[in-house]
Each structure stands twice: as C-alpha cells, then as structure tokens.
Motif scaffolding. Structure first.
Motif, PDB file in Angstrom:
ATOM      1  N   LYS A   1      -6.250   4.547  10.524  1.00 33.84           N
ATOM      2  CA  LYS A   1      -5.795   5.885  10.559  1.00 33.84           C
ATOM      3  C   LYS A   1      -4.666   6.333   9.898  1.00 33.84           C
ATOM      4  O   LYS A   1      -3.513   6.777  10.533  1.00 33.84           O
ATOM      5  N   PRO A   2      -4.639   6.056   8.451  1.00 33.25           N
ATOM      6  CA  PRO A   2      -3.670   6.570   7.589  1.00 33.25           C
ATOM      7  C   PRO A   2      -3.275   8.055   7.797  1.00 33.25           C
ATOM      8  O   PRO A   2      -4.184   8.811   7.977  1.00 33.25           O
ATOM      9  N   GLN A   3      -1.980   8.264   7.792  1.00 36.76           N
ATOM     10  CA  GLN A   3      -1.429   9.538   8.045  1.00 36.76           C
ATOM     11  C   GLN A   3      -1.754  10.546   6.778  1.00 36.76           C
ATOM     12  O   GLN A   3      -1.483  11.970   6.974  1.00 36.76           O
ATOM     13  N   ARG A   4      -1.717  10.105   5.673  1.00 36.40           N
ATOM     14  CA  ARG A   4      -2.145  10.669   4.218  1.00 36.40           C
ATOM     15  C   ARG A   4      -3.415  10.513   3.742  1.00 36.40           C
ATOM     16  O   ARG A   4      -3.921   9.400   3.929  1.00 36.40           O
ATOM     17  N   PRO A   5      -3.980  11.240   3.197  1.00 37.68           N
ATOM     18  CA  PRO A   5      -5.663  10.944   2.823  1.00 37.68           C
ATOM     19  C   PRO A   5      -5.721  10.148   1.471  1.00 37.68           C
ATOM     20  O   PRO A   5      -6.603   9.627   1.405  1.00 37.68           O
ATOM     21  N   PHE A   6      -4.736   9.995   0.619  1.00 38.10           N
ATOM     22  CA  PHE A   6      -4.782   9.195  -0.441  1.00 38.10           C
ATOM     23  C   PHE A   6      -3.910   8.078  -0.717  1.00 38.10           C
ATOM     24  O   PHE A   6      -2.885   7.848  -0.226  1.00 38.10           O
ATOM     25  N   LEU A   7      -4.757   6.871  -0.706  1.00 40.31           N
ATOM     26  CA  LEU A   7      -3.949   5.459  -0.787  1.00 40.31           C
ATOM     27  C   LEU A   7      -4.285   4.768  -2.197  1.00 40.31           C
ATOM     28  O   LEU A   7      -5.216   5.024  -2.546  1.00 40.31           O
ATOM     29  N   ARG A   8      -3.409   3.854  -2.485  1.00 46.91           N
ATOM     30  CA  ARG A   8      -3.427   2.887  -3.562  1.00 46.91           C
ATOM     31  C   ARG A   8      -2.700   1.674  -3.433  1.00 46.91           C
ATOM     32  O   ARG A   8      -1.741   1.788  -2.479  1.00 46.91           O
TER      33      ARG A   8
ATOM     34  N   VAL B   1       0.769  -1.251  -0.140  1.00 46.32           N
ATOM     35  CA  VAL B   1       0.120  -0.169  -0.167  1.00 46.32           C
ATOM     36  C   VAL B   1       0.931   1.285  -0.102  1.00 46.32           C
ATOM     37  O   VAL B   1       1.837   1.532   0.583  1.00 46.32           O
ATOM     38  N   GLN B   2       0.534   2.287  -0.679  1.00 47.51           N
ATOM     39  CA  GLN B   2       1.098   3.547  -0.829  1.00 47.51           C
ATOM     40  C   GLN B   2       0.246   4.550  -0.426  1.00 47.51           C
ATOM     41  O   GLN B   2      -1.075   4.223  -0.359  1.00 47.51           O
ATOM     42  N   ASN B   3       0.843   5.730   0.090  1.00 45.61           N
ATOM     43  CA  ASN B   3       0.085   6.777   0.650  1.00 45.61           C
ATOM     44  C   ASN B   3       0.611   7.997  -0.081  1.00 45.61           C
ATOM     45  O   ASN B   3       1.635   8.178  -0.529  1.00 45.61           O
ATOM     46  N   SER B   4      -0.083   9.171  -0.178  1.00 52.45           N
ATOM     47  CA  SER B   4       0.314  10.542  -0.584  1.00 52.45           C
ATOM     48  C   SER B   4      -0.632  11.447  -0.229  1.00 52.45           C
ATOM     49  O   SER B   4      -1.708  11.199   0.128  1.00 52.45           O
ATOM     50  N   ASN B   5      -0.027  12.785   0.098  1.00 55.23           N
ATOM     51  CA  ASN B   5      -0.835  14.148   0.450  1.00 55.23           C
ATOM     52  C   ASN B   5      -1.319  14.452  -0.791  1.00 55.23           C
ATOM     53  O   ASN B   5      -2.586  15.175  -0.651  1.00 55.23           O
ATOM     54  N   THR B   6      -1.197  14.205  -1.954  1.00 54.61           N
ATOM     55  CA  THR B   6      -1.485  15.025  -3.019  1.00 54.61           C
ATOM     56  C   THR B   6      -2.341  13.770  -4.055  1.00 54.61           C
ATOM     57  O   THR B   6      -1.575  12.772  -4.232  1.00 54.61           O
ATOM     58  N   SER B   7      -3.414  13.912  -4.386  1.00 53.96           N
ATOM     59  CA  SER B   7      -4.047  12.846  -5.471  1.00 53.96           C
ATOM     60  C   SER B   7      -3.060  12.679  -6.675  1.00 53.96           C
ATOM     61  O   SER B   7      -2.776  13.879  -7.162  1.00 53.96           O
ATOM     62  N   GLY B   8      -2.775  11.459  -7.036  1.00 55.94           N
ATOM     63  CA  GLY B   8      -2.116  11.176  -8.140  1.00 55.94           C
ATOM     64  C   GLY B   8      -0.620  11.092  -8.172  1.00 55.94           C
ATOM     65  O   GLY B   8       0.020  10.975  -8.890  1.00 55.94           O
ATOM     66  N   THR B   9      -0.084  11.773  -7.036  1.00 56.92           N
ATOM     67  CA  THR B   9       1.273  11.956  -6.965  1.00 56.92           C
ATOM     68  C   THR B   9       1.923  11.045  -5.810  1.00 56.92           C
ATOM     69  O   THR B   9       1.878  11.099  -4.718  1.00 56.92           O
ATOM     70  N   TYR B  10       2.771   9.928  -6.174  1.00 56.29           N
ATOM     71  CA  TYR B  10       3.192   8.979  -5.409  1.00 56.29           C
ATOM     72  C   TYR B  10       4.770   8.629  -6.005  1.00 56.29           C
ATOM     73  O   TYR B  10       4.993   8.895  -6.883  1.00 56.29           O
ATOM     74  N   GLY B  11       5.547   8.256  -5.007  1.00 55.33           N
ATOM     75  CA  GLY B  11       6.982   8.142  -5.167  1.00 55.33           C
ATOM     76  C   GLY B  11       7.027   6.680  -5.812  1.00 55.33           C
ATOM     77  O   GLY B  11       6.300   5.829  -5.873  1.00 55.33           O
ATOM     78  N   SER B  12       8.260   6.298  -6.539  1.00 54.66           N
ATOM     79  CA  SER B  12       8.394   5.127  -7.129  1.00 54.66           C
ATOM     80  C   SER B  12       9.230   3.984  -6.187  1.00 54.66           C
ATOM     81  O   SER B  12       9.804   4.706  -5.033  1.00 54.66           O
ATOM     82  N   GLY B  13       8.922   2.741  -6.432  1.00 55.02           N
ATOM     83  CA  GLY B  13       9.406   1.846  -5.646  1.00 55.02           C
ATOM     84  C   GLY B  13       8.801   1.794  -4.047  1.00 55.02           C
ATOM     85  O   GLY B  13       7.744   1.772  -4.038  1.00 55.02           O
ATOM     86  N   THR B  14       9.753   1.936  -3.147  1.00 56.80           N
ATOM     87  CA  THR B  14       9.159   1.831  -1.831  1.00 56.80           C
ATOM     88  C   THR B  14       8.963   3.227  -1.194  1.00 56.80           C
ATOM     89  O   THR B  14       8.477   3.375  -0.079  1.00 56.80           O
ATOM     90  N   VAL B  15       8.860   4.096  -2.079  1.00 52.15           N
ATOM     91  CA  VAL B  15       8.899   5.551  -1.407  1.00 52.15           C
ATOM     92  C   VAL B  15       7.230   5.693  -1.312  1.00 52.15           C
ATOM     93  O   VAL B  15       6.603   5.187  -2.305  1.00 52.15           O
ATOM     94  N   ASP B  16       6.668   6.215  -0.175  1.00 56.46           N
ATOM     95  CA  ASP B  16       5.629   6.367   0.214  1.00 56.46           C
ATOM     96  C   ASP B  16       4.704   5.035   0.457  1.00 56.46           C
ATOM     97  O   ASP B  16       3.642   4.915   0.778  1.00 56.46           O
ATOM     98  N   ARG B  17       5.396   3.859   0.561  1.00 58.00           N
ATOM     99  CA  ARG B  17       5.052   2.629   0.980  1.00 58.00           C
ATOM    100  C   ARG B  17       4.801   2.759   2.538  1.00 58.00           C
ATOM    101  O   ARG B  17       5.319   3.437   3.296  1.00 58.00           O
ATOM    102  N   ILE B  18       3.502   2.268   2.777  1.00 52.15           N
ATOM    103  CA  ILE B  18       3.273   1.964   4.365  1.00 52.15           C
ATOM    104  C   ILE B  18       2.971   0.505   4.641  1.00 52.15           C
ATOM    105  O   ILE B  18       2.572  -0.177   3.992  1.00 52.15           O
ATOM    106  N   GLY B  19       3.457   0.228   5.607  1.00 51.75           N
ATOM    107  CA  GLY B  19       3.674  -1.300   5.996  1.00 51.75           C
ATOM    108  C   GLY B  19       4.377  -1.936   5.323  1.00 51.75           C
ATOM    109  O   GLY B  19       5.192  -1.605   4.323  1.00 51.75           O
ATOM    110  N   ALA B  20       4.500  -3.442   5.412  1.00 48.24           N
ATOM    111  CA  ALA B  20       5.341  -4.305   4.820  1.00 48.24           C
ATOM    112  C   ALA B  20       4.535  -4.626   3.349  1.00 48.24           C
ATOM    113  O   ALA B  20       3.391  -4.510   3.291  1.00 48.24           O
TER     114      ALA B  20
END
Length: 160
Positions: A103-110, A64-83
């Motif tokens: 309770k994710p810390q950022r509002p957008f997840l994928r 699972v990845q998370n972001s503060n901005t819709s549609g903006t995610y880092g590549s690889g393990t950047v912005d990953r939450i958990g294992a």
C-alpha cells in the motif's frame, strides 16, 4: 478454474536498471534510477534486484523512491520509502536484494541503485505488482514485459 495463483492478480515487469539497460556490466561508481512503475490498480509490489559478481569490497545498494507525479522525484534520500539495502563484498556475490512495498502512499515508484568502491555486476531487476484490484491482471506486451508465462494446476509428471 484456478482461483489462487500469482499470475492471476499480479503483473511482472522487467525493469531497466538505469532507465535504458536491463543489466549492467561491472562498474564501480554509479547511481542509477530504474524506469518507474504505476501502482494505480495494485496494492503491492515486490522489487527483486539480482546481483552478479562483486569484487573485493564493492557494494550494491538499492532503495525505493515514490512520487505523486510521473517522472518527478527528489534527489538523494528525498522521496525514499523504507531503508536502503546494501550488499557488500565478494561473499555477497550472486544474491538478490528484495523490497516488498505494501500500500504505497504515492502511485509512482522507481528503484535507485548505487554501486561503489569496487566492481559489481547487476544481472537484472523485476517488479512484481500484486493484489490487483482488477483481476485478472493484464500483462504488458512488447519489450520490458513478460515474454511467456503459464499456470500449472496439479500437473502430471512426465514419464521418465
């Protein structure tokens, strides 16, 4: 009135595995990102990835990845939450991978999905947002939403 049920404070959404398709046929080497979900108004989400057949030493990995901005995610393990969770080999065919985010810390997840080594089928994926701050939770409409649902309160069995 039913006060405690999942559909009252949850929204259930099918996710596209790769941003376009709700299921993926056998594949051996791809990395896919689901469509994102907006967690504003919810405290929690469960992602459920259903895997079909895995051939030989094939693998399916979900993160699972998370972001503060819709549609903006880092590549690889950047912005990953958990294992990242992985199913390996044919003995793990027809199983699910589940991640519950509270309770994710950022509002957008994928969800990021990786298939490798040998053929693996992805049957589907859903996101169940729950602990809605605005109950009852509104269900989506149209494609990519729950098609039908019901709540049964102490239902009487039908005659046999």
């Amino acid at each position: 009135m039913i006060e405690r049920n999942l559909l009252h404070d949850a929204r259930i959404d099918p996710l596209t595995i790769d941003g376009t398709n709700y299921a993926l046929t056998a594949g051996t080497s791809d990395t896919s990102n689901s469509n994102e979900i907006d967690m504003r108004g919810y405290d929690s989400v469960v992602f459920v990835l259903t895997v079909g057949g895995i051939t030989g030493s094939g693998t399916v990995t979900m993160a699972v990845q998370n972001s503060n901005t819709s549609g903006t995610y880092g590549s690889g393990t950047v912005d990953r939450i958990g294992a990242a969770l992985t199913l390996t080999g044919s003995a793990n065919s027809n199983r699910t991978i589940v991640t519950d985010v509270y309770k994710p810390q950022r509002p957008f997840l994928r969800v990021n999905t990786i298939r490798a080594t040998a053929n693996a089928v992805i049957v589907g994926m859903v996101a169940i947002r729950y602990n809605s701050r605005d109950t009852p939770a509104a269900q989506g409409t149209g494609a990519g939403s729950t098609g039908a649902s019901q709540v049964l309160n102490a239902p009487t069995p039908s005659a046999t």
